[in-house]
Structure formats: structure tokens, C-alpha cells
Design a protein around this motif. Structure first.
Motif, PDB file in Angstrom:
ATOM      1  N   ALA A  10       0.868  -1.193   0.000  1.00 24.44           N
ATOM      2  CA  ALA A  10       0.000   0.000   0.000  1.00 24.44           C
ATOM      3  C   ALA A  10       0.898   1.235   0.000  1.00 24.44           C
ATOM      4  O   ALA A  10       1.950   1.261   0.650  1.00 24.44           O
ATOM      5  CB  ALA A  10      -0.924  -0.001   1.213  1.00 24.44           C
ATOM      6  N   THR A  11       0.481   2.290  -0.718  1.00 24.21           N
ATOM      7  CA  THR A  11       1.301   3.494  -0.886  1.00 24.21           C
ATOM      8  C   THR A  11       0.525   4.717  -0.421  1.00 24.21           C
ATOM      9  O   THR A  11      -0.683   4.845  -0.678  1.00 24.21           O
ATOM     10  CB  THR A  11       1.688   3.683  -2.363  1.00 24.21           C
ATOM     11  N   ALA A  12       1.240   5.631   0.256  1.00 20.40           N
ATOM     12  CA  ALA A  12       0.630   6.902   0.689  1.00 20.40           C
ATOM     13  C   ALA A  12       1.659   8.013   0.525  1.00 20.40           C
ATOM     14  O   ALA A  12       2.792   7.896   0.997  1.00 20.40           O
ATOM     15  CB  ALA A  12       0.163   6.805   2.137  1.00 20.40           C
ATOM     16  N   ARG A  13       1.277   9.111  -0.126  1.00 19.20           N
ATOM     17  CA  ARG A  13       2.174  10.259  -0.324  1.00 19.20           C
ATOM     18  C   ARG A  13       1.961  11.272   0.791  1.00 19.20           C
ATOM     19  O   ARG A  13       0.857  11.450   1.305  1.00 19.20           O
ATOM     20  CB  ARG A  13       1.931  10.907  -1.672  1.00 19.20           C
ATOM     21  N   SER A  14       3.055  11.896   1.144  1.00 16.49           N
ATOM     22  CA  SER A  14       3.002  12.922   2.179  1.00 16.49           C
ATOM     23  C   SER A  14       2.429  14.210   1.599  1.00 16.49           C
ATOM     24  O   SER A  14       2.830  14.657   0.514  1.00 16.49           O
ATOM     25  CB  SER A  14       4.405  13.179   2.742  1.00 16.49           C
ATOM     26  N   ALA A  15       1.484  14.821   2.321  1.00 16.92           N
ATOM     27  CA  ALA A  15       0.924  16.111   1.896  1.00 16.92           C
ATOM     28  C   ALA A  15       1.773  17.273   2.389  1.00 16.92           C
ATOM     29  O   ALA A  15       1.615  18.407   1.923  1.00 16.92           O
ATOM     30  CB  ALA A  15      -0.504  16.245   2.423  1.00 16.92           C
ATOM     31  N   ASN A  16       2.686  17.019   3.315  1.00 15.44           N
ATOM     32  CA  ASN A  16       3.501  18.092   3.889  1.00 15.44           C
ATOM     33  C   ASN A  16       4.909  18.136   3.305  1.00 15.44           C
ATOM     34  O   ASN A  16       5.538  19.199   3.266  1.00 15.44           O
ATOM     35  CB  ASN A  16       3.608  17.895   5.408  1.00 15.44           C
ATOM     36  N   PHE A  17       5.415  17.011   2.856  1.00 11.68           N
ATOM     37  CA  PHE A  17       6.753  16.918   2.280  1.00 11.68           C
ATOM     38  C   PHE A  17       6.617  16.256   0.905  1.00 11.68           C
ATOM     39  O   PHE A  17       6.529  15.025   0.807  1.00 11.68           O
ATOM     40  CB  PHE A  17       7.677  16.100   3.180  1.00 11.68           C
TER      41      PHE A  17
END
Length: 431
Positions: free
Chosen positions: A396-403
Motif C-alpha cells: 500500500a502506498t501513501a504520499r506525504s501532503a507536507n513533504f
């Protein structure tokens, strides 16, 4: 004088003939000997009433045939009733099973308890054999009954309700942060492996079971002995009766039976894998959780059933199931958390909805116990099973919204899930 002597001898001979004739008439009118004449073929073949010590007085219910043994008379009465019912319903299997029970008594080898008891049993067996071979009243399977169709082959079965637990055999995986700020070749990777992250998860479901009638290929005579009742038993349904009535015995016989199961089961969204992580990647310092959520499973299985005990009155049937197949498996991997390096920023979330085809192996024990309708046949099925499902890995993949250069990956390794379940069921199909 010699003429007078000859006359006296003639009169004496006439008196003897008259007495013999009167005696024979009296015997012909005797009720006891009339009863004996009903089973005359067997008694005659055994040398009359010699060694039996009397005449048979236990009439088979529904007939005028007397036997010496009361237990056999009662058993045969029930067997003949089963044959007649099966013939009326065009149930070939039930008819053959009852006929095999009848033949079992005929071919039973009685122990030599006493000379008289042995002679009586042999006389009863000859009576039953003669009745089967010569009497027009002996039940026969109607020629008008239609041959078996495919639905007859697959109809007998059961409906099972089940519940248990899903236990992951291994709980390895990882939560990883990858920072691409410095471009290709300069990626910063922070990997946090996990072990022992599996959790036991309760589940419930239902399955339909179809028992394939292996007598479809003309093997009725081989399967018929499943209904045999050992001679002398007077009470309690036999194991074979429970099997035939409740289809607890897949394949219905003393050999291997074949069955197919199709079901649906669910853990209702419970997590079977949980990994907590923190401090991932030097700047974002991500923390959160990776999980695997169990949704719905549809098992499709085929197997064989092996009887572990012989058919006998008052004997609880017990069968070993060995089976394999596939499980259509719906599950969801999630990765979520926040970043300590951006305390006021939003969190990150990722999920991967999976639908996999998991190879499945299983083993179980089944029995039938509990007569609901009072027909002497067990109606409730009980079982205990263990299955192993082989599930592939997932990411599972999740991108950072802050970095913007930071991406998080959750990895779950391939694993085997063990399902331990109890079952309770009810039969449907041919009784």
C-alpha cells in the motif's frame, strides 16, 4: 382255523390304518404345526424341528412368517418397511441399502452358543432366504422408476453454519519511508520491518455441501452395505441410517465419498494484521499504523470423506474430510499516519483493496447426532475443521501532503492464514 387266523390279521391291519389316518388329520389341524408350515421351507431343509426344541413363534411385522429370534423378527419388519417405502419413492439407494441389511442377516454367521440356539438361527436364516427367493410378497424395486438424473446425483447434501477464528501463520512486513529530494541515486530510505503483527480474528459464515452419489456409475451394490444393520440389534439407529438420512457420510458407503462445498464467510472488517510504526524518515518523523482488514471470502472446495467407524447400531458416525480448492478472498491493506515534523499539517492515508485467489487445504471431522423429528435418524450435523489459505503479499502506498518528496510504503509479506472452525448443519435432499 387257518381261515379264522387270516381274518383276524386282516382286521388288525385295518384298525392300524384307521388310527394312522386319524392321527394325521389331527396333526394337520394343529395350530402350532400350521404356524410351522409357514416357515416350512427352512425347517424342512434343516431336517424339520430337529435340534430347534420347538416351533417359531415370533411373527415378522406385516407378514405371517414366524421366526425363532424375536430380535430378528423385529429387525426384518423394519427392513421390509424401509424397502417398501423406498420402492414407493423410487429411491434406489435406500432400497439397496435396506436389501443389503436383509442379506446381512441371512449371511450372518451365528456363534455356537448352544446347539439349539445355533439350529434356530440357521432355521430362521433359511426361512428368510426362501422368502426372499420365492415369495411374490417380497418387495422388489419397480421397473417403472425412472433412472437417475444428474440432479439425483448432486441433490443429497447439507447446509452448514460455521464460526471460528482466522490466525495468521506469519506476521511479517514493513513500513518504509522514501525521500526522493536528492533525485535518482540519492534516495533516502528508512525501513521499519515488522514481525509478529498478525492477530487472531473471529469470523462466521455458511456453506452448502453437495455429496456426489458415486453409485451413479452403477455401483449401487457396492454402496448398499452402508445401510446394513448387524443381526440381533433391536434399538438405536445405525451409523449407516444416520449417514443416509442426514447425508453425514459423503458418498454414502464404507469407501471414499466425494463432496463439494461452496460458502461465504466474513470477519466483518476486523484486522488480522496490525503494525504500529514511528519516527520513519529523519525530517517528516512519520508515525502511524499499517493494517490488513478482512472483508469477505468465498471458498470453493472439493474433497473426499473417509469413515472412521464401522456401521453399527448405537454407534455415532465419525468421518474424516480431506479437501482442497480455492478461496476467493476480499481484503484491504491500509497505511495511515501523521508526521511529527509537520504537527499542524494533514496526515497521510493509503489503501489497497485486494481480491485474491488463495489456494486452500483443509481437514475436518464430521458426525451426525440429534434426532429432531423422531424418525430414528440423526438430523443435526456437527463438525470441526481446520483450513490453511495461502495469501500473496501486498503493498500500500501513501504520499506525504507536507513533504512532496516523501512517499510511504506499507508491505505485507505472503502468508498462510489458518482457519479453525466449528460447524453445525442440517441435511437436505434424499432421506
Amino acid at each position: 382255523m387257518w381261515q379264522l387266523s387270516l381274518l383276524r390279521r386282516g382286521l388288525a391291519a385295518l384298525v392300524v390304518l384307521a388310527v394312522a389316518f386319524a392321527a394325521s388329520e389331527a396333526c394337520a389341524q394343529s395350530p402350532d404345526l400350521q404356524r410351522a408350515s409357514v416357515s416350512g421351507p427352512s425347517i424342512a431343509q434343516s431336517g424339520g424341528l430337529e435340534d430347534t426344541g420347538g416351533i417359531p413363534e415370533n411373527t415378522i411385522p406385516g407378514t405371517s412368517i414366524p421366526l425363532f429370534r424375536a430380535a430378528w423378527a423385529s429387525d426384518i419388519g423394519r427392513i421390509l418397511a424401509r424397502m417398501k417405502d423406498a420402492a414407493a419413492e423410487c429411491d434406489r439407494y435406500a432400497f439397496d441399502a435396506a436389501l443389503a441389511a436383509y442379506n446381512e442377516i441371512i449371511h450372518y454367521a451365528p456363534p455356537m452358543v448352544s446347539r439349539q440356539d445355533y439350529a434356530r438361527q440357521k432355521a430362521d436364516q433359511r426361512t428368510l432366504e426362501r422368502y426372499r427367493n420365492t415369495s411374490p410378497d417380497f418387495p422388489v424395486y419397480p421397473a417403472s422408476c425412472a433412472p437417475k438424473s444428474l440432479i439425483d446425483v448432486l441433490l443429497p447434501g447439507g447446509l452448514w453454519l460455521l464460526g471460528g477464528s482466522v490466525i495468521g501463520m506469519n506476521g511479517t512486513g514493513a513500513s518504509t519511508g522514501v525521500d526522493t529530494f536528492f533525485g535518482p541515486g540519492g534516495y533516502l530510505v528508512d525501513n521499519r520491518p515488522a514481525s509478529g503483527a498478525q492477530q487472531a480474528t473471529p469470523f462466521a459464515g455458511a456453506r452448502a455441501r453437495l455429496d456426489i452419489d458415486t453409485s451413479f456409475a452403477g455401483k449401487d451394490s457396492q454402496k448398499a452395505r452402508a445401510g446394513a444393520v448387524p443381526p440381533g440389534a433391536t434399538t438405536g439407529p445405525s451409523q449407516a441410517a444416520a449417514c443416509a438420512g442426514a447425508t453425514a457420510c459423503a458418498g454414502r458407503g464404507l469407501g471414499l465419498g466425494i463432496f463439494v462445498e461452496l460458502g461465504i464467510q466474513s470477519a466483518f472488517g476486523a484486522n488480522s494484521f496490525v503494525q504500529n510504526f514511528s519516527g520513519v524518515s529523519g525530517t517528516p518523523m512519520a508515525f502511524g499504523q499499517q493494517t490488513v482488514r478482512e472483508n469477505v471470502q468465498v471458498p470453493i472446495l472439493i474433497g473426499v470423506s473417509v469413515p472412521l467407524v464401522e456401521a453399527a447400531p448405537k454407534t455415532v458416525p465419525l468421518f474424516l474430510d480431506l479437501y482442497a480448492g480455492i478461496t476467493l478472498d476480499s481484503w484491504t491493506q491500509t497505511l495511515s499516519g501523521r508526521e511529527a515534523g509537520a504537527p499542524g499539517g494533514p496526515g497521510f492515508n493509503g489503501s489497497n483493496d485486494r481480491f485474491t485467489v488463495d489456494p486452500t487445504l483443509g481437514i475436518g471431522l464430521r458426525t451426525a447426532w440429534g434426532d429432531i423429528n423422531g424418525d430414528g435418524v440423526a438430523d443435526i450435523l456437527w463438525g470441526l475443521s481446520t483450513e490453511v489459505q495461502f495469501r500473496p503479499g501486498s503493498v500500500a502506498t501513501a504520499r506525504s501532503a507536507n513533504f512532496p518528496s516523501e512517499t510511504y510504503y506499507g508491505t505485507v509479506d505472503p502468508r498462510a492464514n489458518m482457519l479453525i472452525m466449528g460447524r453445525v448443519g442440517f441435511a437436505f435432499g434424499r432421506k
